[in-house]
Motif scaffolding. Structure first.
Motif, PDB file in Angstrom:
ATOM      1  N   LEU A   1       0.836  -1.191   0.000  1.00  0.00           N
ATOM      2  CA  LEU A   1       0.000   0.000   0.000  1.00  0.00           C
ATOM      3  C   LEU A   1       0.874   1.245   0.000  1.00  0.00           C
ATOM      4  O   LEU A   1       1.841   1.343   0.754  1.00  0.00           O
TER       5      LEU A   1
ATOM      6  N   THR B   1      -0.344   4.262   0.637  1.00  0.00           N
ATOM      7  CA  THR B   1      -1.163   5.271   1.304  1.00  0.00           C
ATOM      8  C   THR B   1      -0.532   5.774   2.596  1.00  0.00           C
ATOM      9  O   THR B   1      -1.092   6.622   3.279  1.00  0.00           O
TER      10      THR B   1
ATOM     11  N   SER C   1      -6.410  -1.049  -7.961  1.00  0.00           N
ATOM     12  CA  SER C   1      -5.727  -0.218  -6.959  1.00  0.00           C
ATOM     13  C   SER C   1      -6.712   0.448  -6.012  1.00  0.00           C
ATOM     14  O   SER C   1      -6.496   0.494  -4.793  1.00  0.00           O
ATOM     15  N   ARG C   2      -7.796   0.973  -6.564  1.00  0.00           N
ATOM     16  CA  ARG C   2      -8.795   1.634  -5.715  1.00  0.00           C
ATOM     17  C   ARG C   2      -9.464   0.632  -4.776  1.00  0.00           C
ATOM     18  O   ARG C   2      -9.754   0.943  -3.614  1.00  0.00           O
TER      19      ARG C   2
ATOM     20  N   ILE D   1      -8.114  -2.088  -3.622  1.00  0.00           N
ATOM     21  CA  ILE D   1      -7.121  -2.421  -2.602  1.00  0.00           C
ATOM     22  C   ILE D   1      -7.012  -1.293  -1.582  1.00  0.00           C
ATOM     23  O   ILE D   1      -6.981  -1.518  -0.365  1.00  0.00           O
ATOM     24  N   GLY D   2      -6.942  -0.041  -2.083  1.00  0.00           N
ATOM     25  CA  GLY D   2      -6.851   1.104  -1.187  1.00  0.00           C
ATOM     26  C   GLY D   2      -8.051   1.213  -0.263  1.00  0.00           C
ATOM     27  O   GLY D   2      -7.927   1.633   0.895  1.00  0.00           O
TER      28      GLY D   2
ATOM     29  N   THR E   1     -11.853  -6.611  -5.309  1.00  0.00           N
ATOM     30  CA  THR E   1     -10.505  -6.805  -5.828  1.00  0.00           C
ATOM     31  C   THR E   1     -10.395  -8.118  -6.577  1.00  0.00           C
ATOM     32  O   THR E   1      -9.868  -8.189  -7.700  1.00  0.00           O
TER      33      THR E   1
ATOM     34  N   THR F   1      -0.792   4.303 -10.038  1.00  0.00           N
ATOM     35  CA  THR F   1      -1.030   3.405  -8.904  1.00  0.00           C
ATOM     36  C   THR F   1      -1.082   4.188  -7.598  1.00  0.00           C
ATOM     37  O   THR F   1      -1.980   3.981  -6.770  1.00  0.00           O
ATOM     38  N   TYR F   2      -0.125   5.097  -7.396  1.00  0.00           N
ATOM     39  CA  TYR F   2      -0.054   5.886  -6.160  1.00  0.00           C
ATOM     40  C   TYR F   2      -1.328   6.711  -5.964  1.00  0.00           C
ATOM     41  O   TYR F   2      -1.945   6.687  -4.888  1.00  0.00           O
TER      42      TYR F   2
ATOM     43  N   SER G   1      -4.273   6.376  -7.455  1.00  0.00           N
ATOM     44  CA  SER G   1      -5.467   5.537  -7.360  1.00  0.00           C
ATOM     45  C   SER G   1      -5.642   4.988  -5.955  1.00  0.00           C
ATOM     46  O   SER G   1      -6.750   5.012  -5.389  1.00  0.00           O
ATOM     47  N   GLN G   2      -4.561   4.471  -5.366  1.00  0.00           N
ATOM     48  CA  GLN G   2      -4.663   3.921  -4.017  1.00  0.00           C
ATOM     49  C   GLN G   2      -5.032   5.003  -3.008  1.00  0.00           C
ATOM     50  O   GLN G   2      -5.859   4.789  -2.124  1.00  0.00           O
ATOM     51  N   ASN G   3      -4.417   6.187  -3.138  1.00  0.00           N
ATOM     52  CA  ASN G   3      -4.686   7.259  -2.174  1.00  0.00           C
ATOM     53  C   ASN G   3      -6.065   7.891  -2.376  1.00  0.00           C
ATOM     54  O   ASN G   3      -6.680   8.356  -1.416  1.00  0.00           O
TER      55      ASN G   3
END
Length: 449
Positions: A10, A12, A83-84, A86-87, A94, A301-302, A304-306
């Motif tokens: 992650l 985040t 990614s979203r 997972i975040g 997922t 990726t960064y 999307s996860q955040n």
């Protein structure tokens, strides 16, 4: 979702600069080795088989990039959904997205193999491929398409790993595959004295190997990233979301390469030396753009996860950092390309005419690389923000419509190779300006939460 899960990373939490850089570095090295596939073909073909064989391989590169870019775009779009999920910690969503993505990759592999092999002669005629290189281009491209499923599935499954924060394992597999590709190129061409068919077979074998390695990694991954063969199927909701994000991203990559194919058709009218020289310059540019490609993938990726974790201030800071690092790197490399263009192009073929054409392109485009870099990073940021249609629309207009219009207007009355050189920095400037103002607007709206 357990943070101890070894299949997830992650982005985040922690130092955002380290998160982005350490995620981007394996992507960069991986892209470097992936770039070696076609470049190794060109280097070995150009030095062992001559300028016409080099022209045959270089002349179809834009077509290969078209299809490669399309499926890389789809995997990037699917990665945003994964990614979203997972975040946000949504295990069920997922898993559904992952298995739907793989099912889509398999379906696309079958369709593209059939269409690619059967339509190769027609496509080469549309591209106005010169008669003296047409048979070689046809042979190379049909073999390449016969094994195209390997490339599609590699990009599909690598996108899943990268969405989960794993950029290292795809790198390991790609290094192995690239080394095998180079060895097979030398063995088939230098030892067994095969022609462009040897280069194509080496590339296909390497790509299939890489896909198999990534597939095995997914089978052994922890939940929810683990791939279960029996679960590979289309989930309607996941497919819609992947298509909503993946199709615009795929089309964005495609319109760029469609315009490049049309420009390649224009270049083809100047003969084999122009095709070989400009093709060599384009191959070199592919290496120069690798840091931007890596950072753009990391940024998607960064962000999307955040965004999934609703950490908007972290999104904003990461976006600014990504732009600063990426644009500095690309402009330094562009300056070096400008200075050492004769030596770089000469690595592919030492014919004076080939070098003249290749250096001509490099000396026009070199100092404008920061513009194309800005456009790529802006596109990645907007995909992460949930705005995939905007990059597609901008690229469709700036990098396709404008280029095609110029070719079929100015190019009709001014048959000059400089048009093929300058069309790139002009359209890079246009897209960078549009992205700059739109991104400032989005930063105030989306990230003001």
């Amino acid at each position: 979702m357990e943070r101890s899960n070894t299949s997830l990373h992650l982005m985040t939490e922690g130092d955002l600069r380290k998160e982005i850089i350490f995620f981007a570095i394996p992507l960069f090295v991986g892209n470097l080795f992936q770039q070696m596939y076609n470049t190794a073909d060109s280097l070995i073909v150009g030095n062992f088989l001559g300028a016409k064989a080099l022209a045959a391989v270089s002349g179809v590169s834009s077509l290969v990039f078209l299809f490669t870019g399309f499926f890389m775009g789809f995997s990037t779009g699917a990665g945003v959904i994964i990614s979203r999920s997972i975040g946000a910690g949504d295990v069920k969503k997922t898993k559904l997205a992952i298995h739907t993505t793989v099912a889509l990759g398999i379906a696309m592999s079958i369709v593209m193999t059939i269409l690619g092999v059967s339509l190769t002669p027609t496509i080469l005629k549309w591209m106005k491929t010169p008669d003296d290189v047409f048979p070689l281009s046809k042979l190379y491209l049909q073999i390449y398409f016969a094994g195209f499923g390997g490339l599609i599935m590699y990009n599909t499954m690598t996108g899943i790993l990268q969405a989960a924060g794993d950029s290292k394992h795809p790198l390991y597999y790609l290094i192995c595959s690239s080394m095998i590709n180079v060895v097979l190129d030398i063995v088939f061409i230098a030892v067994f004295h095969m022609g462009v068919d040897g280069a194509a077979i080496a590339t296909v074998m390497s790509e299939v190997l890489t896909a198999v390695l990534v597939f095995i990694r997914l089978l052994k991954a922890d939940e929810p990233v683990c791939l279960h063969v029996s679960h590979i199927a289309f989930d309607k909701e996941s497919l819609k979301q992947i298509t909503d994000y993946g199709l615009p991203t795929a089309l964005q990559g495609s319109v760029i390469d469609i315009s490049n194919i049309l420009i390649q058709s224009y270049i083809n009218s100047f003969g084999a030396m122009a095709i070989a020289g400009i093709g060599a310059s384009t191959k070199a540019e592919g290496f120069i753009f690798l840091p931007i490609t890596a950072f753009s993938m990391a940024m998607t990726t960064y962000i999307s996860q955040n965004m999934g974790a609703k950490k908007y201030d972290r999104v904003r800071k990461g976006m600014h950092f990504g732009f600063a690092v990426s644009l500095t790197m690309i402009e330094i490399m562009g300056a070096l390309f400008f200075i050492f263009a004769p030596q770089i192009v000469g690595l592919f073929n030492r014919d004076p005419d080939v070098i003249t054409y290749g250096v001509g392109r490099a000396r026009v485009t070199g100092f404008f690389f920061f513009l194309v870099g800005y456009s790529h990073i802006a596109s990645a940021v907007l995909r992460g923000l949930g705005k995939p249609m905007v990059p597609m629309a901008v690229m469709l207009f700036c990098w396709c419509a404008v280029r095609v219009t110029a070719l079929f207007t100015i190019g009709m009355v001014w048959h000059n190779i400089n048009l093929a050189y300058w069309i790139y920095p002009i359209t890079w400037t246009l897209s960078a300006v549009v992205f700059f103002f739109y991104l400032r607007h989005q930063e105030k709206i989306v990230l003001s939460k």
